[in-house]
Design a protein around this motif. Structure first.
Motif, PDB file in Angstrom:
ATOM      1  N   ASN A   1       0.808  -1.208   0.000  1.00  0.00           N
ATOM      2  CA  ASN A   1       0.000   0.000   0.000  1.00  0.00           C
ATOM      3  C   ASN A   1       0.849   1.269   0.000  1.00  0.00           C
ATOM      4  OD1 ASN A   1      -1.589   2.203   1.723  1.00  0.00           O
ATOM      5  ND2 ASN A   1      -3.012   0.957   0.522  1.00  0.00           N
ATOM      6  N   LEU A   2       1.990   1.204   0.673  1.00  0.00           N
ATOM      7  CA  LEU A   2       2.832   2.404   0.774  1.00  0.00           C
ATOM      8  C   LEU A   2       3.897   2.470  -0.323  1.00  0.00           C
ATOM      9  CD1 LEU A   2       3.366   2.818   4.628  1.00  0.00           C
ATOM     10  CD2 LEU A   2       1.614   3.806   3.164  1.00  0.00           C
ATOM     11  N   SER A   3       3.797   1.548  -1.277  1.00  0.00           N
ATOM     12  CA  SER A   3       4.848   1.525  -2.303  1.00  0.00           C
ATOM     13  C   SER A   3       4.842   2.788  -3.166  1.00  0.00           C
ATOM     14  CB  SER A   3       4.713   0.281  -3.182  1.00  0.00           C
ATOM     15  OG  SER A   3       3.484   0.348  -3.851  1.00  0.00           O
ATOM     16  N   GLY A   4       3.754   3.532  -3.144  1.00  0.00           N
ATOM     17  CA  GLY A   4       3.695   4.772  -3.926  1.00  0.00           C
ATOM     18  C   GLY A   4       4.188   5.985  -3.149  1.00  0.00           C
ATOM     19  N   ASN A   5       4.680   5.772  -1.941  1.00  0.00           N
ATOM     20  CA  ASN A   5       5.202   6.890  -1.152  1.00  0.00           C
ATOM     21  C   ASN A   5       6.707   6.708  -0.983  1.00  0.00           C
ATOM     22  OD1 ASN A   5       2.212   6.498  -0.069  1.00  0.00           O
ATOM     23  ND2 ASN A   5       2.802   8.609   0.298  1.00  0.00           N
ATOM     24  N   ILE A   6       7.447   7.584  -1.617  1.00  0.00           N
ATOM     25  CA  ILE A   6       8.906   7.448  -1.589  1.00  0.00           C
ATOM     26  C   ILE A   6       9.493   8.199  -0.388  1.00  0.00           C
ATOM     27  CG2 ILE A   6      11.031   8.101  -2.825  1.00  0.00           C
ATOM     28  CD1 ILE A   6       9.459   7.555  -5.423  1.00  0.00           C
ATOM     29  N   CYS A   7      10.404   7.511   0.311  1.00  0.00           N
ATOM     30  CA  CYS A   7      11.109   8.143   1.424  1.00  0.00           C
ATOM     31  C   CYS A   7      12.604   8.011   1.162  1.00  0.00           C
ATOM     32  CB  CYS A   7      10.740   7.465   2.748  1.00  0.00           C
ATOM     33  SG  CYS A   7      11.694   8.138   4.127  1.00  0.00           S
ATOM     34  N   ARG A   8      13.308   9.130   1.234  1.00  0.00           N
ATOM     35  CA  ARG A   8      14.751   9.126   0.949  1.00  0.00           C
ATOM     36  C   ARG A   8      15.580   8.871   2.205  1.00  0.00           C
ATOM     37  NH1 ARG A   8      14.991   8.417  -4.285  1.00  0.00           N
ATOM     38  NH2 ARG A   8      14.043  10.072  -5.487  1.00  0.00           N
ATOM     39  N   CYS A   9      14.938   8.891   3.377  1.00  0.00           N
ATOM     40  CA  CYS A   9      15.745   8.895   4.612  1.00  0.00           C
ATOM     41  C   CYS A   9      15.696   7.599   5.417  1.00  0.00           C
ATOM     42  CB  CYS A   9      15.273  10.001   5.542  1.00  0.00           C
ATOM     43  SG  CYS A   9      15.178  11.618   4.799  1.00  0.00           S
ATOM     44  N   THR A  10      14.535   6.998   5.546  1.00  0.00           N
ATOM     45  CA  THR A  10      14.357   6.005   6.621  1.00  0.00           C
ATOM     46  C   THR A  10      14.684   4.577   6.214  1.00  0.00           C
ATOM     47  OG1 THR A  10      12.069   5.590   6.011  1.00  0.00           O
ATOM     48  CG2 THR A  10      12.471   7.367   7.587  1.00  0.00           C
TER      49      THR A  10
END
Ligand code: FES
Ligand code: FES
Length: 164
Positions: free
Chosen positions: A130-139
């Protein structure tokens, strides 16, 4: 560019303003209404940092024409004040270290919130998908995953104790 009158219901408050007719929802939220939690990352529908709810459905504000939201309910992270599920998510994100620079956070929280509303027992695999469309550069994503799963667990035990 032609200007248009807009009337949107943003975070339960009617907002009326004039903006360019082809402005995106992200532009009017940030530039006309001063609501800066939806972030302009890629501005082309890829990163998810601009995610908001439109009539309770997650939408990329950078790809949504504001004109299509006339008289619809738009919810940004500011609109969740006092919501117990969002509070649980925010607390667990803090505890798990899922917030670093914070650029992706409001989009991730809104996507996670919607998932747990629909699927309170979501598995790790479902959360990841579900969260694959939200990119995070930090965590590195693991901390976000931990935060969502812990918030879901916390909510389930709260509900269980209410029933007992
Ligand atoms: S800014 Fe909208 S998806 Fe990246
Ligand atoms: S916390 Fe920095 S991009 Fe996600």
């Amino acid at each position: 560019m032609k200007n248009t009158y807009f009337s949107l219901l943003v975070n339960d408050r009617k907002r009326e303003f004039i903006a360019e007719s082809d402005a995106t929802l992200l532009t009017v939220l940030r530039d006309s209404l001063g609501i800066t939690s939806p972030k302009r990352g890629c501005n082309q529908g890829v990163c998810g940092s601009c995610t908001v709810l439109v009539n309770d459905r997650p939408q990329r504000a950078c790809l949504t024409l504001a004109a299509t939201c006339q008289d619809k309910r738009v919810t940004t992270i500011e609109g969740f004040a006092g919501d117990s599920l969002m509070t649980a998510l925010q607390d667990q994100f803090q505890r798990c270290g899922a917030v670093q620079c914070g650029f992706c956070t409001s989009g991730v929280l809104i996507s996670a919130y919607k998932l747990l509303c629909e699927l309170p027992e979501a598995t790790a695999k479902e959360v990841k998908a579900n969260l694959s469309g939200n990119i995070c550069r930090c965590t590195g994503y693991q901390k976000i995953l931990d935060g969502v799963l812990k918030a879901a667990e916390e909510r389930r035990s709260e509900r269980q104790s209410e029933r007992d």
